[in-house]
Motif scaffolding. Structure first.
Motif, PDB file in Angstrom:
ATOM      1  N   PRO A 142       3.389  -4.610  -1.670  1.00 14.19           N
ATOM      2  CA  PRO A 142       3.646  -5.183  -3.000  1.00 14.19           C
ATOM      3  C   PRO A 142       4.370  -4.184  -3.902  1.00 14.19           C
ATOM      4  CG  PRO A 142       1.370  -5.564  -2.313  1.00 14.19           C
ATOM      5  CD  PRO A 142       1.959  -4.614  -1.324  1.00 14.19           C
ATOM      6  N   GLY A 143       5.454  -4.621  -4.522  1.00 14.87           N
ATOM      7  CA  GLY A 143       6.193  -3.760  -5.428  1.00 14.87           C
ATOM      8  C   GLY A 143       7.077  -2.732  -4.752  1.00 14.87           C
ATOM      9  N   ALA A 144       7.185  -2.782  -3.415  1.00 14.49           N
ATOM     10  CA  ALA A 144       8.001  -1.791  -2.710  1.00 14.49           C
ATOM     11  C   ALA A 144       9.482  -2.031  -2.991  1.00 14.49           C
ATOM     12  CB  ALA A 144       7.741  -1.873  -1.209  1.00 14.49           C
ATOM     13  N   GLU A 145      10.265  -0.940  -2.941  1.00 14.36           N
ATOM     14  CA  GLU A 145      11.707  -1.050  -3.114  1.00 14.36           C
ATOM     15  C   GLU A 145      12.307  -1.861  -1.965  1.00 14.36           C
ATOM     16  OE1 GLU A 145      13.604  -0.093  -5.457  1.00 14.36           O
ATOM     17  OE2 GLU A 145      12.547   1.446  -6.607  1.00 14.36           O
ATOM     18  N   PRO A 146      13.426  -2.534  -2.214  1.00 13.48           N
ATOM     19  CA  PRO A 146      14.098  -3.241  -1.118  1.00 13.48           C
ATOM     20  C   PRO A 146      14.463  -2.273   0.000  1.00 13.48           C
ATOM     21  CG  PRO A 146      15.034  -3.867  -3.243  1.00 13.48           C
ATOM     22  CD  PRO A 146      14.111  -2.715  -3.507  1.00 13.48           C
TER      23      PRO A 146
END
Length: 414
Positions: A142-146
């Motif tokens: 969750p919320g990780a960079e692309p």
């Protein structure tokens, strides 16, 4: 660590090493899931497809553990899908993620599925890429960079200038498109990226390959050598004290780390044919095949295109770059004829300019540092936009001092 900026097209993360079982009701959906199982992004996962839908799944898991991901096709006209899910829940392990493929576009039904713990709901007809993306998203932080895009550049034969173009392509992605980039030189024994960027880092890609147990973000970050604000180099040692006959997954760990660190990784892939080389090419998000307009290049390029098209059915074809076009007194295959034989359109045709390329190589500079307004730089900037999935150049305002500033940055980093 280089700063991240997003690229335009989304990159689907490879599915981790998990078990997936699919229970289908129609042959069409079963065929799509079987096609997804052959995709490069699913090479670590183990997927099994069976018929019978939810009743068959409930019966199968009465005496067997459920997989990491359970894919169910639920046809609205064949029983009550909610009661089928309830029956399955009695035998399903708590940690199993459930993906439902339905045939009804119903918001209320979707909400009922979510309340019952369904992770994703897809509406048939589906395609293999949508299936892969749904499973991949289940394991995204969750919320990780692309995820960063990998661009593999390989020569159709030795001596066609693939490494030089790979280095300048990475430079253009970083400079002209303001995208944090790593250029990874994977030619352990004979790599030239260090020379071309006028860098002599004490560590590089070899440390990661020969010590896979040490690989993490901090370790890989220490191996990078900074070239400019947006460009870092993962250099090859270019020594012969060790051989480079690695296992097929030798570079997986370091590339996975780089994909989490920066939006673009340009892989300078040597012209060899090994298990790890083949795996890198098939697994890349973008492939650039560099050739020169002569017969041996055409034959080898055709072999590469045929293999990669067959191995990557859900990806676009590799991009062809013809280099050294227009060499005086050399008989050449016309660009149009070369492309026709491969059934592709050339992504770029780079003219033969020995003075420009020779000066850059001897001075340890990029082409734009030697001659900023040269047409080849425009060609490479357009190619960079293409592999990034962009149509516009996100070019920073340049000046006559740019080459000097780039040199100062390099000198300070080294």
């Amino acid at each position: 660590m280089p700063d991240r900026t997003d690229t335009t097209e989304r990159v689907i993360a490879p599915v981790p090493r998990i078990t997936i079982q699919a229970f289908c009701e129609t042959p069409d959906v079963a065929a799509v899931i079987e096609a997804a199982a052959e995709d490069r992004r699913m090479q670590k996962a183990h997927l099994k497809v069976q018929m019978g839908g939810a009743p068959a799944a409930a019966e199968a898991f009465r005496t067997a553990p459920t997989p990491n991901v359970l894919v169910l096709e639920l046809h609205g006209g064949r029983g009550n899908p909610l009661s089928q899910l309830d029956a399955l829940a009695e035998v399903c392990d708590p940690g199993t993620k459930v993906v439902v493929i339905g045939h009804v576009n119903d918001v209320l039904l979707y909400r009922d599925f979510i309340r019952r713990g369904v992770s994703e709901y897809l509406i048939a007809p589906i395609d293999p890429v949508a299936m892969i993306a749904a499973v991949s998203d289940l394991f995204a932080e969750p919320g990780a960079e692309p995820l960063g895009r990998t661009v593999a550049v390989v020569g159709a034969k030795g001596g066609v200038g693939a490494s030089t173009l790979a280095h300048n392509l990475a430079w253009s992605v970083a400079r002209d498109h303001a995208t944090s980039t790593v250029i990874a030189d994977l030619d352990i024994a004979f790599g030239t990226a260090g020379l071309n960027f006028n860098q002599d880092p004490p560590q590089g890609v070899a440390e990661a390959v020969f010590a896979p147990e040490r690989i993490d973000t901090n370790f890989v970050d220490r191996l990078l050598s900074k070239c400019t604000d947006n460009l870092s180099l993962l250099a090859a040692p270019a020594t012969l004290d060790r051989t480079a006959d690695f296992g097929d997954s030798a570079f997986d760990g370091v590339i996975d780390i780089l994909r989490a660190m920066v939006p673009c990784i340009v892989l300078d892939v040597p012209h060899v044919w090994t298990a790890w080389n083949r795996r890198l090419l098939i697994g890349a998000d973008e492939i650039v095949v560099v050739a020169i307009p002569e017969l041996a290049s055409l034959r080898n390029a055709r072999n590469l295109f045929d293999l990669l098209r067959q191995s990557r059915p859900n990806d676009r074809a590799p991009r062809l770059v013809l280099n050294q076009v227009g060499m005086p007194k050399r008989p050449e295959i016309a660009v149009a004829e070369f492309c026709k034989a491969l059934d592709v359109t050339a992504a770029a045709a780079v003219p033969f300019e020995p003075q420009l390329f020779g000066a850059a190589a001897n001075n340890g500079q990029m082409l734009s540092e030697v001659q900023a307004g040269n047409k080849t730089n425009e060609i490479l900037s357009g190619l960079a936009a293409t592999v990034l999935g962009r149509t516009e150049v996100k070019r920073s305002r340049g000046s006559m001092l740019d080459p000097l500033l780039a040199k100062l940055i390099r000198r300070k980093a080294s």
